[in-house]
Design a protein around this motif. Structure first.
Motif, mmCIF file in Angstrom:
data_model
loop_
_atom_site.group_PDB
_atom_site.id
_atom_site.type_symbol
_atom_site.label_atom_id
_atom_site.label_comp_id
_atom_site.label_asym_id
_atom_site.label_seq_id
_atom_site.Cartn_x
_atom_site.Cartn_y
_atom_site.Cartn_z
ATOM 1 N N GLY A 155 0.721 -1.361 0.165
ATOM 2 C CA GLY A 155 -0.064 0.091 0.093
ATOM 3 C C GLY A 155 0.802 1.291 0.021
ATOM 4 N N MET A 171 -6.544 8.466 -2.241
ATOM 5 C CA MET A 171 -5.673 8.350 -1.008
ATOM 6 C C MET A 171 -6.357 9.167 0.202
ATOM 7 S SD MET A 171 -2.051 9.441 -2.278
ATOM 8 C CE MET A 171 -2.228 11.063 -3.023
ATOM 9 N N ARG A 189 -4.942 3.165 0.432
ATOM 10 C CA ARG A 189 -3.625 2.465 0.600
ATOM 11 C C ARG A 189 -4.001 1.250 1.553
ATOM 12 N NH1 ARG A 189 0.281 4.823 -1.734
ATOM 13 N NH2 ARG A 189 0.496 7.211 -1.879
#
Length: 228
Positions: free
Chosen positions: A95, A105, A110
């Motif tokens: 990630g 994001m 991630r």
């Protein structure tokens, strides 16, 4: 092309060094940051899913030469499902090197199971295209490690587990609805919704209807707090 120190460190975690680093970069590029000059990892994910499946099927056959298909199938599903792929991705900090758009994001991309699972499959395909099947097989067996030997005979695939959960509560079996199909004919991407009659649902995308259905079922199980 020279990789950044961050990506070189990621190569070390993979245990594989790329002759064509651009393949790794593409494998780590999510659709939220694509441009005409920068392609995303969807095609690699499609290929990596198949490479992973072949490696796991072969490993399970070699591990237990007496097992029947009915025993092998749930073991296989447990090893290749999105949840397991995401676990592997987390163990190697994948990630942290994903290339994501700002909105993805900010929404925690991630850490998302679907993104991580897709990305590790794309990385598998990148290794396969860079170093051949042997290199990809060796990396997969190293990363999955003891999971292959320890996979539970009672492991159930997400669709079966979701159906059992629904039936135990007096609900009809879940429905699977195709929401969209995109991409070229040779590399389609299906988006499927898994729906319970009480209104709860979850969506997932994959390179086959079966994969998308399994991942949608797993996502719905996760949402309702079930551990399969």
């Amino acid at each position: 092309m020279r990789l950044s120190a961050e990506l070189e460190s990621f190569e070390a975690r993979l245990g594989y060094r790329f002759e064509r680093p651009e393949l790794l970069v593409r494998a780590l590029t999510h659709g939220s940051v694509t441009t005409p000059a920068r392609k995303d990892n969807q095609r690699l994910e499609f290929l990596g899913d198949r490479v992973l499946g072949l490696v796991m099927a072969t490993a399970l056959l070699e591990q237990d030469r007496e097992a029947a298909e009915g025993q092998l199938a749930p073991r296989f599903n447990a090893l290749v499902r999105k949840e397991t792929c995401a676990e592997i991705a987390r163990e190697i900090d994948l990630g942290m090197v994903l290339k994501l758009g700002r909105s993805e994001m900010l929404s925690g991309g991630r850490r998302k199971q679907a993104l991580l699972g897709d990305a590790i499959e794309a990385v598998i395909a990148a290794v396969y295209r860079d170093g051949g099947f042997g290199a990809a097989r060796d990396m997969i067996l190293r990363l999955w490690g003891a999971r292959i030997a320890e996979v539970d005979d009672d492991a159930r695939d997400p669709k079966t587990a979701l159906q059992e959960w629904a039936q135990a509560r007096g609900l009809n079996p879940p429905a699977y609805v195709e929401l969209s199909r995109s991409g070229p004919d040779h590399a389609p991407v299906f988006t499927i919704a898994a729906r319970l009659e009480d209104g709860r649902e979850a969506q997932a995308s994959g390179g086959s209807k079966r994969r998308a259905e399994q991942d949608a079922a797993q996502e719905l199980l996760t949402r309702i707090g079930q551990d399969i």
